[in-house]
Design an enzyme around this catalytic site. Structure first.
Site, PDB file in Angstrom:
ATOM      1  N   PHE B 124     -71.008 -19.849 -23.238  1.00 37.85           N
ATOM      2  CA  PHE B 124     -71.266 -19.908 -21.635  1.00 37.85           C
ATOM      3  C   PHE B 124     -71.733 -18.535 -21.280  1.00 37.85           C
ATOM      4  CE2 PHE B 124     -70.523 -19.583 -17.069  1.00 37.85           C
ATOM      5  CZ  PHE B 124     -71.131 -20.992 -16.751  1.00 37.85           C
ATOM      6  N   ASP B 189     -61.833 -17.396 -25.337  1.00 37.43           N
ATOM      7  CA  ASP B 189     -62.300 -17.972 -24.252  1.00 37.43           C
ATOM      8  C   ASP B 189     -61.778 -19.423 -24.036  1.00 37.43           C
ATOM      9  OD1 ASP B 189     -63.274 -19.331 -21.628  1.00 37.43           O
ATOM     10  OD2 ASP B 189     -65.110 -18.008 -21.931  1.00 37.43           O
ATOM     11  N   TYR B 212     -59.993 -24.410 -13.147  1.00 37.70           N
ATOM     12  CA  TYR B 212     -60.312 -25.507 -12.423  1.00 37.70           C
ATOM     13  C   TYR B 212     -60.942 -26.551 -12.864  1.00 37.70           C
ATOM     14  CZ  TYR B 212     -64.402 -22.062 -12.788  1.00 37.70           C
ATOM     15  OH  TYR B 212     -65.087 -20.870 -13.217  1.00 37.70           O
ATOM     16  N   LYS B 213     -60.821 -26.490 -14.527  1.00 39.36           N
ATOM     17  CA  LYS B 213     -61.555 -27.398 -15.212  1.00 39.36           C
ATOM     18  C   LYS B 213     -60.623 -28.567 -15.544  1.00 39.36           C
ATOM     19  CE  LYS B 213     -65.258 -24.441 -17.215  1.00 39.36           C
ATOM     20  NZ  LYS B 213     -66.480 -25.075 -16.513  1.00 39.36           N
ATOM     21  N   ARG B 356     -74.215 -33.793 -20.141  1.00 36.92           N
ATOM     22  CA  ARG B 356     -72.719 -33.722 -20.717  1.00 36.92           C
ATOM     23  C   ARG B 356     -71.578 -34.862 -19.855  1.00 36.92           C
ATOM     24  NH1 ARG B 356     -70.643 -27.722 -19.504  1.00 36.92           N
ATOM     25  NH2 ARG B 356     -70.705 -28.663 -17.442  1.00 36.92           N
TER      26      ARG B 356
END
Lengths: 397, 397
Positions: B124, B189, B212-213, B356
């Protein structure tokens, strides 16, 4: 001055209706708005909307449709008038400490030949700690105390407009001019200025501040960072996260800074904390800052007059030289403050001997000041703070 | 596999009751929990309590009495079991990007003789951008792509366990061992791992991630930073704010790092955003992570099987090699996704050609997967995405 006169002053106060905008506990005179501002009445509904309607209803679509993604800039634009900045000059988010790291590191890179950072050892410590961390990381920098007043070979000067302990106010225009004359850049910390007085950052290079004090945006509300437009094309954000990229959603492997102040955005904004900041700004849109400052001067002067010689004044006597707080010194300041809080007058204590009282003109009135002063005089006169129960210390005050 | 069989699998699912913990819009199959998790039902009340009862009722006293001040550590301790860490090893706050800056800079200072940072160009982007910013600030560092798989003279390796685009999963134990064997430190990560599978950071040097995922803590929820106890005494936090100081409320002029992981706290936590994270963790306390991973593997495998040859699979076919998302390639991926969302199946698009779909096992069931696959097959088979209205592009998806 008596209480009736204070009641009359409150009745004539052009800001008097703003008190209804805030939730304040019964029986409390809250003089800690310089640490954490009171809760605006509209905030609960604004935050509920963000949680239930935006997050719950729009899910990931909230990044676009509820404007979350743009918050650092849209909210920055709403903060700008409070510090004399224009649109596209302020980015909101993160914390003041992090904004200081961004501003000072950017300033150093704009003055590559210089190796001195001027920082104020009497400043709120985190400002100086962040400078120490940066200087330690880079190596080869001298950190010089502002008290020396030597800017001649400095890359950057970091200073708070209003001192957190005493409320003493630095003269922004003359210090900014002196820094520039010496070839240095200047970063102003406005934590204790914004929302308490008119601020004009237009001559500064960078400015930072928090929104949870006089602005009433809630515990841990987003900070802000101002970058003078003359640096927009060249200043570098060393915290170069994806939200500062020219095209965040292109997912390019290499960092390319965005145009303008957006390059100082870092990453995902704390949306729930932003919601409370937006609610607070809904109030500020209707507030004439000149009236705020005039009332602030009147309230702090009244408090100083009423307390008189009962305590040693730590703040400047001339209102032009102080912010919206009044500090006194007392060797047993901590138990004095505890005794005062027990009687409904909330100030705070700062080691080693400072009693602080902040006056937020939107919800503090003349009668509040009168009552607070009378209670303080009673606590001191009767030595109520000598009671055993006030002797213990809290870790956090 | 037919729909009745999926209904039976849902009825037998040991995690089936957790779906009731979430607010999900009617008629939507939400497969974007890998970007922004759904709203837990209890969150609204928890946030309301923080705003109205804590801030409104306790004002500045909330820092002590409501536990705000301690949040970075108390919440860190609650996050720790989700990544195989112990108490006193995780600090929560700020953003993943900022935590990366802290972790990588600390690692560089623990390996002063080395001048190579290994970072993954397919990661990312913000991870790599933060490394570029740090390397640019320091000068003299080479940033080497992880794809070269050369760690020999590296100071630090920064890598995501699960790739945000394809869902491909790196083998943490073997890569950690290889980095250590080469004398490098490693920063993992965990943004796309935590809450989707069992994670064990105990061999890592540092780890970072967002909440927050899959953790469902809300837009812009606080990130976390894990520091292995073997580095607690020596690792330096270059973002040395007052909350990482040994005695924050002593207001000393010089920075002295706190003992343990608290030295990696920076400054005032975003309390409202923390409230939502606490509510999310109330759910996670009752979740067996092995069941989450087993269901995640079953859901992703079912989706891949049902879509079959209709799309090119971009994710690894072997479930051991992927996280909890499935990605496909399609040259017109953007309009395909728009057509799908219009029919109630929410995935997202990542340039240039990736569709996705994230599967959050707490609120996605087998029947959801079945329905999503059938809708996708219909959109593709009837070429519904060719309709004019799907041709435009959004700036943010």
């Amino acid at each position: 001055m008596d209480r009736d006169r204070c009641l009359a002053l409150d009745a004539a106060d052009p800001l008097r209706d703003f008190k209804d905008e805030f939730v304040l506990p019964e029986g409390v005179v809250y003089l800690v708005g310089n640490s954490l501002g009171a809760l605006p009445r509209r905030t609960a509904e604004r935050v509920r909307r963000t949680v239930e309607d935006e997050w719950g209803g729009q899910l990931v679509g909230g990044w676009n449709h509820a404007g979350w993604y743009a918050q650092p800039l849209t909210v920055g634009d709403r903060l700008a008038p409070l510090i004399g900045a224009g649109p596209g000059q302020v980015v909101a988010g993160n914390t003041t400490s992090i904004a200081i790291f961004q501003a000072v590191s950017a300033a150093l890179r704009l003055r590559p030949g210089r190796r001195v950072i001027v920082s104020d050892l009497s400043n709120f410590p985190t400002d100086h700690y962040m400078v120490q961390g940066l200087a330690g990381l880079l190596g080869g920098y001298e950190v010089r105390d502002f008290a020396e007043r030597r800017f001649d070979d400095a890359a950057v000067v970091l200073l708070s407009e209003v001192d957190y302990r005493t409320g003493a106010r630095h003269d922004m225009p003359s210090i900014t001019a002196a820094a520039h004359e010496a070839g240095a850049l200047i970063v102003w910390d406005l934590c204790h200025s914004v929302g308490a007085m008119e601020v004009d950052v237009s001559a500064a290079d960078f400015a930072v501040g928090c929104t949870y004090k006089y602005l009433n945006a809630g515990p841990g509300a987003p900070a802000f960072l101002y970058v003078n437009p003359r640096h927009h094309a060249t200043a570098e954000n060393v915290l170069s996260g994806w939200h500062g990229h020219a095209e965040p959603f292109a997912f390019e492997p290499g960092y390319r800074p965005a145009e303008g102040v957006r390059r100082f955005a870092v990453s995902t904004p704390h949306v729930l904390s932003f919601a409370a900041l937006e609610a607070a700004l809904d109030v500020w849109e209707r507030v004439p800052m000149a009236q705020v400052r005039a009332k602030s001067v009147a309230l702090t002067s009244l408090f100083i007059d009423l307390v008189g010689d009962a305590l040693e004044l730590a703040s400047p006597a001339d209102p032009a030289d102080r912010g919206s707080q009044v500090s006194f010194r007392h060797p047993d300041g901590y138990p004095v403050m505890r005794a005062l809080i027990d009687r409904g007058v909330h100030g705070d204590f700062r080691a080693p001997d400072i009693l602080r009282f902040g006056f937020a003109p939107l919800y503090i009135g003349y009668t509040d000041v009168y009552d607070a002063a009378q209670t303080l005089l009673e606590v001191l006169g009767k030595e109520l703070w000598r009671e055993e129960r006030y002797a213990t210390r809290l870790a956090v005050t």
